[in-house]
Design a protein around this motif. Structure first.
Motif, PDB file in Angstrom:
ATOM      1  N   ASN A  20      59.960  48.552  38.538  1.00 41.64           N
ATOM      2  CA  ASN A  20      60.868  49.667  38.821  1.00 41.64           C
ATOM      3  C   ASN A  20      60.298  50.656  39.824  1.00 41.64           C
ATOM      4  O   ASN A  20      61.037  51.244  40.607  1.00 41.64           O
ATOM      5  N   LEU A  21      58.997  50.877  39.795  1.00 39.78           N
ATOM      6  CA  LEU A  21      58.366  51.826  40.710  1.00 39.78           C
ATOM      7  C   LEU A  21      57.952  51.181  42.025  1.00 39.78           C
ATOM      8  O   LEU A  21      57.423  51.840  42.908  1.00 39.78           O
ATOM      9  N   ASP A  22      58.157  49.871  42.137  1.00 36.82           N
ATOM     10  CA  ASP A  22      57.804  49.107  43.333  1.00 36.82           C
ATOM     11  C   ASP A  22      56.327  49.289  43.685  1.00 36.82           C
ATOM     12  O   ASP A  22      55.962  49.484  44.843  1.00 36.82           O
ATOM     13  N   ILE A  23      55.488  49.218  42.651  1.00 33.40           N
ATOM     14  CA  ILE A  23      54.035  49.308  42.835  1.00 33.40           C
ATOM     15  C   ILE A  23      53.479  47.903  42.688  1.00 33.40           C
ATOM     16  O   ILE A  23      53.749  47.226  41.690  1.00 33.40           O
ATOM     17  N   PRO A  24      52.701  47.427  43.669  1.00 34.23           N
ATOM     18  CA  PRO A  24      52.132  46.090  43.521  1.00 34.23           C
ATOM     19  C   PRO A  24      51.140  46.054  42.360  1.00 34.23           C
ATOM     20  O   PRO A  24      50.334  46.944  42.186  1.00 34.23           O
ATOM     21  N   LYS A  25      51.244  45.010  41.549  1.00 33.67           N
ATOM     22  CA  LYS A  25      50.356  44.856  40.403  1.00 33.67           C
ATOM     23  C   LYS A  25      48.971  44.472  40.914  1.00 33.67           C
ATOM     24  O   LYS A  25      48.840  43.572  41.748  1.00 33.67           O
ATOM     25  N   PRO A  26      47.926  45.156  40.432  1.00 32.67           N
ATOM     26  CA  PRO A  26      46.581  44.834  40.924  1.00 32.67           C
ATOM     27  C   PRO A  26      46.158  43.437  40.493  1.00 32.67           C
ATOM     28  O   PRO A  26      46.487  42.984  39.402  1.00 32.67           O
ATOM     29  N   LYS A  27      45.453  42.777  41.393  1.00 33.05           N
ATOM     30  CA  LYS A  27      44.962  41.433  41.091  1.00 33.05           C
ATOM     31  C   LYS A  27      43.768  41.539  40.156  1.00 33.05           C
ATOM     32  O   LYS A  27      42.925  42.421  40.309  1.00 33.05           O
ATOM     33  N   THR A  28      43.719  40.637  39.223  1.00 31.70           N
ATOM     34  CA  THR A  28      42.569  40.613  38.321  1.00 31.70           C
ATOM     35  C   THR A  28      41.407  39.950  39.044  1.00 31.70           C
ATOM     36  O   THR A  28      41.582  38.945  39.740  1.00 31.70           O
ATOM     37  N   GLY A  29      40.230  40.510  38.894  1.00 34.26           N
ATOM     38  CA  GLY A  29      39.047  39.948  39.542  1.00 34.26           C
ATOM     39  C   GLY A  29      38.580  38.694  38.837  1.00 34.26           C
ATOM     40  O   GLY A  29      38.836  38.493  37.646  1.00 34.26           O
ATOM     41  N   ARG A  30      37.939  37.852  39.577  1.00 35.03           N
ATOM     42  CA  ARG A  30      37.393  36.635  38.990  1.00 35.03           C
ATOM     43  C   ARG A  30      36.102  36.985  38.267  1.00 35.03           C
ATOM     44  O   ARG A  30      35.231  37.633  38.818  1.00 35.03           O
ATOM     45  N   THR A  31      36.021  36.552  37.052  1.00 34.03           N
ATOM     46  CA  THR A  31      34.774  36.764  36.323  1.00 34.03           C
ATOM     47  C   THR A  31      33.763  35.734  36.802  1.00 34.03           C
ATOM     48  O   THR A  31      34.126  34.598  37.102  1.00 34.03           O
ATOM     49  N   PRO A  32      32.503  36.120  36.881  1.00 38.64           N
ATOM     50  CA  PRO A  32      31.493  35.170  37.355  1.00 38.64           C
ATOM     51  C   PRO A  32      31.383  33.956  36.432  1.00 38.64           C
ATOM     52  O   PRO A  32      31.401  34.092  35.212  1.00 38.64           O
ATOM     53  N   VAL A  33      31.314  32.799  37.050  1.00 41.71           N
ATOM     54  CA  VAL A  33      31.085  31.569  36.301  1.00 41.71           C
ATOM     55  C   VAL A  33      29.598  31.290  36.409  1.00 41.71           C
ATOM     56  O   VAL A  33      29.067  31.162  37.513  1.00 41.71           O
ATOM     57  N   PRO A  34      28.888  31.218  35.276  1.00 38.84           N
ATOM     58  CA  PRO A  34      27.443  30.989  35.371  1.00 38.84           C
ATOM     59  C   PRO A  34      27.135  29.619  35.969  1.00 38.84           C
ATOM     60  O   PRO A  34      27.892  28.667  35.810  1.00 38.84           O
ATOM     61  N   ALA A  35      26.017  29.570  36.669  1.00 38.36           N
ATOM     62  CA  ALA A  35      25.578  28.314  37.280  1.00 38.36           C
ATOM     63  C   ALA A  35      25.009  27.397  36.195  1.00 38.36           C
ATOM     64  O   ALA A  35      24.594  27.854  35.131  1.00 38.36           O
ATOM     65  N   VAL A  36      25.012  26.112  36.484  1.00 36.98           N
ATOM     66  CA  VAL A  36      24.383  25.169  35.556  1.00 36.98           C
ATOM     67  C   VAL A  36      22.883  25.450  35.526  1.00 36.98           C
ATOM     68  O   VAL A  36      22.320  25.980  36.490  1.00 36.98           O
ATOM     69  N   ASN A  37      22.239  25.103  34.442  1.00 39.41           N
ATOM     70  CA  ASN A  37      20.825  25.451  34.279  1.00 39.41           C
ATOM     71  C   ASN A  37      19.877  24.311  34.642  1.00 39.41           C
ATOM     72  O   ASN A  37      18.753  24.266  34.166  1.00 39.41           O
ATOM     73  N   PHE A  38      20.337  23.379  35.470  1.00 34.64           N
ATOM     74  CA  PHE A  38      19.465  22.302  35.936  1.00 34.64           C
ATOM     75  C   PHE A  38      19.641  22.121  37.438  1.00 34.64           C
ATOM     76  O   PHE A  38      20.648  22.520  38.004  1.00 34.64           O
ATOM     77  N   ALA A  39      18.635  21.550  38.053  1.00 35.26           N
ATOM     78  CA  ALA A  39      18.637  21.362  39.508  1.00 35.26           C
ATOM     79  C   ALA A  39      18.976  19.910  39.846  1.00 35.26           C
ATOM     80  O   ALA A  39      18.696  18.996  39.064  1.00 35.26           O
ATOM     81  N   PRO A  40      19.552  19.680  41.023  1.00 41.36           N
ATOM     82  CA  PRO A  40      19.803  18.299  41.445  1.00 41.36           C
ATOM     83  C   PRO A  40      18.506  17.598  41.820  1.00 41.36           C
ATOM     84  O   PRO A  40      17.481  18.235  42.064  1.00 41.36           O
ATOM     85  N   VAL A  41      18.564  16.290  41.865  1.00 40.82           N
ATOM     86  CA  VAL A  41      17.443  15.481  42.341  1.00 40.82           C
ATOM     87  C   VAL A  41      17.815  15.040  43.751  1.00 40.82           C
ATOM     88  O   VAL A  41      18.793  14.332  43.949  1.00 40.82           O
ATOM     89  N   VAL A  42      17.032  15.474  44.739  1.00 41.98           N
ATOM     90  CA  VAL A  42      17.370  15.218  46.139  1.00 41.98           C
ATOM     91  C   VAL A  42      16.568  14.036  46.662  1.00 41.98           C
ATOM     92  O   VAL A  42      15.361  13.938  46.429  1.00 41.98           O
TER      93      VAL A  42
END
Length: 173
Positions: A51-73
């Motif tokens: 009704n007020l023609d106010i754009p709804k604020p976008k929700t921020g992305r919550t951080p996704v934690p990284a995996v706790n192991f490393a690749p084998v190169v």
């Protein structure tokens, strides 16, 4: 408004006056919307936003934690100025897909003489992230005979970095 809607009075002057009134009303309405939107004590519902023609604020992305192991190169192919590396999942080394919850593969490289040992971590430079587990690192002619050191790490979809892999080296041919 009467002069604007009357066909006999509808001319350039009344159109200009309507535009001036519209601009002033728009400026006032934008100010009211900004005051409402920025006031933390006011909670708007979905109907209020509409009704007020106010754009709804976008929700921020919550951080996704990284995996706790490393690749084998490992270097899987080394042709003239084009070494190809594979960053394998240590839990499923034969699978070529990235592990779940991994958005990309981070990459650090460093060069030494052919007889050189693994350089300290501070000497490595971060490169463009890779989207695939198998990737090429094109080289230039002046790097022929040098040893290329590569360290990889997993990145979550939101850019959180996991632990570094052990360095992998190849001599540029």
């Amino acid at each position: 408004m009467d002069a604007y809607t009357d066909p006999n009075a509808h001319n350039t002057i009344t159109i200009g006056e309507m535009n001036t009134v519209y601009d002033e009303d728009k400026r006032i309405m934008d100010g009211v919307q900004m005051q409402i939107k920025s006031n933390p004590s006011i909670t708007l519902t979905t109907v209020d936003y509409a009704n007020l023609d106010i754009p709804k604020p976008k929700t921020g992305r919550t951080p996704v934690p990284a995996v706790n192991f490393a690749p084998v190169v490992s270097c899987i192919r080394n042709t003239h100025l084009l070494p190809v590396f594979f960053a394998a999942n240590p839990n499923q080394p034969a699978k070529s897909a990235k592990p779940p919850k991994v958005g990309a593969i981070g990459l650090k490289i460093c060069y030494t003489d052919a007889a050189g040992t693994a350089p300290p971590l501070d000497d490595y430079r971060i490169q463009q992230q890779e989207g695939r587990t198998e990737f090429e690192l094109p080289q230039i002619v002046d790097k022929v005979g040098k040893k290329l050191w590569v360290i990889c790490f997993y990145l979550s979809p939101t850019g959180e970095a996991g632990p570094d892999s052990e360095p992998c080296s190849v001599i540029i041919v």
